[in-house]
Design an enzyme around this catalytic site. Structure first.
Site, short mmCIF file in Angstrom:
data_model
loop_
_atom_site.label_atom_id
_atom_site.label_comp_id
_atom_site.label_asym_id
_atom_site.label_seq_id
_atom_site.Cartn_x
_atom_site.Cartn_y
_atom_site.Cartn_z
CG ASP A 19 -1.84 -1.26 1.22
OD1 ASP A 19 -1.55 -2.04 2.08
OD2 ASP A 19 -2.77 -1.33 0.41
CD GLU A 265 -1.74 -3.13 -6.66
OE1 GLU A 265 -2.50 -3.79 -6.02
OE2 GLU A 265 -1.84 -2.08 -7.11
O1 TRH Z 1 4.68 -6.08 0.50
P1 TRH Z 1 3.42 -6.71 -0.41
O2 TRH Z 1 2.97 -7.91 -0.14
O3 TRH Z 1 2.16 -5.57 -0.54
C1 TRH Z 1 0.94 -6.09 -0.67
C2 TRH Z 1 0.29 -5.97 -1.85
O4 TRH Z 1 0.63 -4.52 -2.27
C3 TRH Z 1 -1.34 -6.13 -2.05
O5 TRH Z 1 -1.69 -5.66 -3.19
C4 TRH Z 1 -1.95 -5.41 -0.91
O6 TRH Z 1 -2.96 -6.03 -0.61
C5 TRH Z 1 -1.20 -5.91 0.51
O7 TRH Z 1 0.21 -5.50 0.39
C6 TRH Z 1 -1.89 -5.13 1.63
O8 TRH Z 1 4.01 -6.76 -1.77
P2 TRH Z 1 4.45 -5.49 -3.05
O9 TRH Z 1 2.94 -4.91 -3.45
O10 TRH Z 1 5.22 -5.93 -4.02
O11 TRH Z 1 4.91 -4.15 -2.12
C7 TRH Z 1 6.13 -4.48 -1.77
C8 TRH Z 1 7.02 -3.36 -1.75
O12 TRH Z 1 7.99 -3.14 -0.99
C9 TRH Z 1 7.42 -2.85 -3.27
O13 TRH Z 1 6.95 -1.61 -3.52
C10 TRH Z 1 8.76 -3.32 -3.37
C11 TRH Z 1 9.12 -2.66 -1.89
N1 TRH Z 1 10.46 -3.10 -1.29
C12 TRH Z 1 11.43 -2.24 -1.19
O14 TRH Z 1 11.41 -1.09 -1.76
N2 TRH Z 1 12.66 -2.62 -0.55
C13 TRH Z 1 12.62 -3.87 -0.12
O15 TRH Z 1 13.68 -4.21 0.46
C14 TRH Z 1 11.65 -4.72 0.19
C15 TRH Z 1 11.81 -5.91 0.83
C16 TRH Z 1 10.59 -4.39 -0.31
#
Ligand code: TRH
Length: 361
Positions: A19, A265
């Site tokens: 999010d 996402e």
């Molecule tokens: O963390 P997520 O599982 O987020 C989820 C999804 O957004 C889902 O749609 C939503 O319903 C739920 O949250 C509540 O996976 P996502 O979407 O890939 O988001 C992770 C974010 O974190 C992504 O922008 C990458 C970022 N990230 C970094 O920038 N640096 C890091 O070291 C890591 C581990 C992640």
């Protein structure tokens, strides 16, 4: 000087990082497009690693959600042109009431929905929805659905993404790999593993034992899941844990690896832009609604059968053996992803479409 419109984006952090990840990316891209943005977040702590300069970015104010209900704050605030309610987070009632009491006309009010490839998305995208209760009764909210086709809201993509990817040349890529996997053999695949708790994780780890491949494990749920699975294994694959990194660093990881396991996402979209082979762990939903979302995405991707099988086993849609990551299947997956990326690069981005929509105030 940010001469564009003023946006209020509201974000509540549910249980992972997506999010905030999506909202921060949206904030940054709107600012880069000349807009001014106030990002209201209930728990902004992840910005400390995800966006280390978030509190010093010109044109951007990151504000605590609770402030949006403070009368003193509201009175001092210049009214925004656009309200963005991310993922249906429900705006603070006091904020809405203040808007109704002080504005001659309602702002553009957008409800930014979750990303899906399902076929009903284009029918719902940009549908107006009259507000039936509360201080804003009689106003209209508009649903904005991101998506993979031109008849949806599109995807977040920075205008300098391709330039950044070109700058991450072979020299930088091999330096990244050398730094993060110094013992990787020439015939070894560098694999990143950003996931929840996939049932097939023990199978993946067992498959990698005794191979030249190396697994990079981001912190949080992926690391916990790997440590738990390894505890039951007599032999371990080659792997190492990664520290948290900001969004640009996360992109570089995706660009440097040969195969990326992504989730949720935002990292799915980043894997598509990265153009490497990827496997998606969709965010599990109680009523298994995520199964349809997964199939719709695989249909849109025109994924080869083996990639569909891998996704079904990885996501627990199907029992059975996880197909092995042999060289040629990995190459096929990469070609599928690159074909999908080429399609997506021809579409308007989410920010382009939001700006067009907001321009017709
Ligand atoms: O963390 P997520 O599982 O987020 C989820 C999804 O957004 C889902 O749609 C939503 O319903 C739920 O949250 C509540 O996976 P996502 O979407 O890939 O988001 C992770 C974010 O974190 C992504 O922008 C990458 C970022 N990230 C970094 O920038 N640096 C890091 O070291 C890591 C581990 C992640």
């Amino acid at each position: 000087m940010q001469t564009g419109q003023l946006w209020d984006i509201f974000c509540t952090v549910i249980d992972n990082h997506g999010d905030l990840g999506v909202c921060w990316r949206l904030t940054r891209q709107l600012r880069d497009a000349g807009q001014r943005v106030r990002l209201w977040v209930d728990d902004a702590s992840a910005l400390a690693w995800m966006a280390t300069t978030a509190h010093q970015e010109p044109g951007i104010e990151v504000r605590p959600w609770a402030d949006a209900s403070q009368a003193s704050t509201l009175q001092a605030l210049p009214p925004a042109d656009v309200w963005v309610e991310a993922f249906g987070c429900t705006l603070p009632e006091a904020f809405v009431a203040h808007g109704v009491a002080t504005r001659a006309q309602q702002p553009r009010w957008i409800n930014l929905e979750y990303l899906s490839a399902e076929d009903w998305v284009p029918r719902m995208h940009q549908l107006p929805s009259p507000i039936m209760s509360g201080p804003a009764k009689g106003w209209t909210k508009t649903f904005f659905y991101p998506g993979f086709t031109p008849d949806t809201g599109g995807l977040l993509r920075e205008t300098d993404l391709l330039e950044r990817q070109q700058n991450f040349d072979l020299l930088k890529r091999s330096a990244w790999r050398q730094q993060h996997a110094p013992n990787l053999l020439p015939n070894g695949l560098l694999i990143s593993l950003f996931c929840y708790e996939p049932a097939a994780l023990p199978q993946l780890l067992a498959q990698l034992v005794g191979t030249p491949h190396h697994l990079l494990v981001p912190p949080g749920r992926p690391l916990a899941a790997v440590l738990q699975a390894l505890a039951g294994m007599p032999e371990h694959p080659s792997w190492s844990a990664l520290p948290y990194t900001d969004q640009n660093g996360f992109d570089e990881m995706l660009w440097a690896c040969d195969l990326n396991f992504v989730r949720g996402e935002d990292s799915l979209v980043r894997a598509l832009w990265a153009g490497q082979a990827f496997i998606w762990h969709i965010y599990p939903q109680d009523d298994n609604a995520h199964h349809d979302k997964l199939e719709a995405f695989l249909d849109w991707m025109e994924a080869p059968e083996i990639l569909r099988k891998v996704h079904r086993v990885w996501n627990g849609v199907e029992e059975g053996r996880l197909p092995s990551l042999t060289g040629n299947s990995h190459i096929n997956w990469m070609q599928s992803g690159q074909a999908a990326k080429a399609q997506l690069l021809r579409h308007k981005t989410l920010v382009q479409q939001l700006l067009e929509y907001a321009a017709h105030l």
